[in-house]
Motif scaffolding. Structure first.
Motif, short mmCIF file in Angstrom:
data_model
loop_
_atom_site.label_atom_id
_atom_site.label_comp_id
_atom_site.label_asym_id
_atom_site.label_seq_id
_atom_site.Cartn_x
_atom_site.Cartn_y
_atom_site.Cartn_z
N ASP A 25 -4.52 -1.52 -0.14
CA ASP A 25 -5.36 -0.37 -0.43
C ASP A 25 -4.63 0.78 -1.11
O ASP A 25 -5.23 1.53 -1.86
CB ASP A 25 -6.01 0.15 0.86
N VAL A 26 -3.35 0.96 -0.84
CA VAL A 26 -2.59 2.07 -1.42
C VAL A 26 -1.82 1.62 -2.64
O VAL A 26 -1.86 2.25 -3.69
CB VAL A 26 -1.66 2.71 -0.37
N LEU A 27 -1.09 0.50 -2.52
CA LEU A 27 -0.30 0.01 -3.66
C LEU A 27 -1.13 -0.83 -4.63
O LEU A 27 -0.70 -1.10 -5.74
CB LEU A 27 0.90 -0.80 -3.18
N GLY A 28 -2.32 -1.27 -4.22
CA GLY A 28 -3.21 -2.02 -5.10
C GLY A 28 -2.82 -3.47 -5.32
O GLY A 28 -3.22 -4.08 -6.31
N LEU A 29 -2.06 -4.06 -4.39
CA LEU A 29 -1.67 -5.47 -4.54
C LEU A 29 -2.85 -6.38 -4.24
O LEU A 29 -3.67 -6.11 -3.37
CB LEU A 29 -0.50 -5.81 -3.60
N GLU A 30 -2.93 -7.49 -4.97
CA GLU A 30 -4.02 -8.46 -4.80
C GLU A 30 -3.71 -9.44 -3.67
O GLU A 30 -2.67 -10.10 -3.69
CB GLU A 30 -4.21 -9.26 -6.09
N PRO A 31 -4.61 -9.53 -2.69
CA PRO A 31 -4.41 -10.52 -1.62
C PRO A 31 -4.43 -11.95 -2.18
O PRO A 31 -5.13 -12.24 -3.15
CB PRO A 31 -5.60 -10.30 -0.69
N GLY A 34 -3.38 -17.04 2.62
CA GLY A 34 -2.30 -17.13 3.60
C GLY A 34 -2.88 -17.45 4.95
O GLY A 34 -3.82 -16.80 5.38
N GLU A 35 -2.35 -18.42 5.62
CA GLU A 35 -2.88 -18.83 6.92
C GLU A 35 -2.04 -18.24 8.04
O GLU A 35 -0.87 -18.60 8.21
CB GLU A 35 -2.89 -20.35 7.02
N GLY A 36 -2.60 -17.28 8.78
CA GLY A 36 -1.89 -16.63 9.87
C GLY A 36 -1.03 -15.46 9.43
O GLY A 36 -0.32 -14.89 10.24
N TYR A 37 -1.08 -15.11 8.16
CA TYR A 37 -0.31 -13.98 7.63
C TYR A 37 -1.05 -13.42 6.43
O TYR A 37 -2.02 -14.00 5.96
CB TYR A 37 1.12 -14.40 7.26
N HIS A 38 -0.59 -12.27 5.95
CA HIS A 38 -1.18 -11.62 4.78
C HIS A 38 -0.26 -11.87 3.60
O HIS A 38 0.93 -11.54 3.65
CB HIS A 38 -1.33 -10.11 5.02
N ALA A 39 -0.78 -12.45 2.53
CA ALA A 39 0.02 -12.76 1.35
C ALA A 39 -0.51 -11.97 0.16
O ALA A 39 -1.71 -11.68 0.06
CB ALA A 39 -0.04 -14.25 1.05
N PHE A 40 0.40 -11.63 -0.74
CA PHE A 40 0.05 -10.89 -1.95
C PHE A 40 0.82 -11.48 -3.12
O PHE A 40 2.01 -11.79 -3.00
CB PHE A 40 0.42 -9.41 -1.81
N ASP A 41 0.15 -11.64 -4.26
CA ASP A 41 0.79 -12.06 -5.50
C ASP A 41 0.91 -10.86 -6.41
O ASP A 41 -0.04 -10.10 -6.57
CB ASP A 41 -0.03 -13.15 -6.19
N LEU A 48 4.75 -11.60 -1.82
CA LEU A 48 5.09 -10.84 -0.63
C LEU A 48 4.25 -11.36 0.52
O LEU A 48 3.05 -11.59 0.36
CB LEU A 48 4.79 -9.36 -0.89
N ALA A 49 4.86 -11.55 1.67
CA ALA A 49 4.14 -11.99 2.86
C ALA A 49 4.37 -11.00 3.99
O ALA A 49 5.51 -10.59 4.24
CB ALA A 49 4.60 -13.37 3.29
N VAL A 50 3.29 -10.58 4.65
CA VAL A 50 3.39 -9.75 5.85
C VAL A 50 3.04 -10.66 7.01
O VAL A 50 1.94 -11.22 7.06
CB VAL A 50 2.41 -8.56 5.79
N VAL A 51 4.00 -10.83 7.91
CA VAL A 51 3.84 -11.80 9.00
C VAL A 51 3.90 -11.09 10.34
O VAL A 51 4.43 -9.98 10.45
CB VAL A 51 4.93 -12.89 8.92
N PRO A 52 3.35 -11.72 11.39
CA PRO A 52 3.48 -11.14 12.73
C PRO A 52 4.94 -10.95 13.10
O PRO A 52 5.83 -11.69 12.65
CB PRO A 52 2.82 -12.19 13.62
N GLN A 53 5.21 -9.96 13.93
CA GLN A 53 6.58 -9.59 14.27
C GLN A 53 7.38 -10.75 14.85
O GLN A 53 8.56 -10.89 14.57
CB GLN A 53 6.60 -8.42 15.24
N ASP A 54 6.74 -11.62 15.61
CA ASP A 54 7.48 -12.72 16.24
C ASP A 54 7.80 -13.87 15.29
O ASP A 54 8.45 -14.83 15.68
CB ASP A 54 6.76 -13.22 17.48
#
Length: 115
Positions: A25-31, A34-41, A48-54
């Motif tokens: 929403d702020v940087l404008g990256l396209e989702p 990704g299964e179980g995580y948030h991915a952006f191209d 870029l992948a945003v994954v759970p802390q564990d």
């Protein structure tokens, strides 16, 4: 603001949803799928992948830099979207850069090649 590149980064966060929201929403990256995580191209084919802390132990404290055309303009766009810069605009022999803080407290930077 157009983010021009970052080859790949996997970032673990205790608040992955909020961090993914900053990237989307702020940087404008396209989702991306990704299964179980948030991915952006990104525009250059990097990702870029945003994954759970564990998923990554311990979470990295590495600062990731997002390449933009003009760091001053991009920093102004972030401010318009509610994300204040951290510290002053800085430069080294290769880049100008500006740090900013994500919702989870992690520090990132925007950078350009206008040294």
């Amino acid at each position: 603001m157009q983010i021009e590149g970052l080859v790949f980064a996997g970032v673990a966060s205790p608040d992955a949803l909020a961090l993914a929201g900053l990237f989307r929403d702020v940087l404008g990256l396209e989702p991306a799928p990704g299964e179980g995580y948030h991915a952006f191209d990104l525009a250059d084919g990097s990702s870029l992948a945003v994954v759970p802390q564990d998923w990554i132990s311990p979470p990295s404290d590495t600062i990731l830099g997002f390449l933009v055309d003009d760091v001053v303009d991009a920093t102004a766009e972030l401010a318009e979207r509610g994300v204040a810069p951290e510290g002053e605009l800085a430069a080294n022999e290769r880049f100008r850069y500006q740090h900013f803080c994500a919702p989870d407290g992690r520090v990132f930077e925007l950078l350009d090649r206008r040294v």
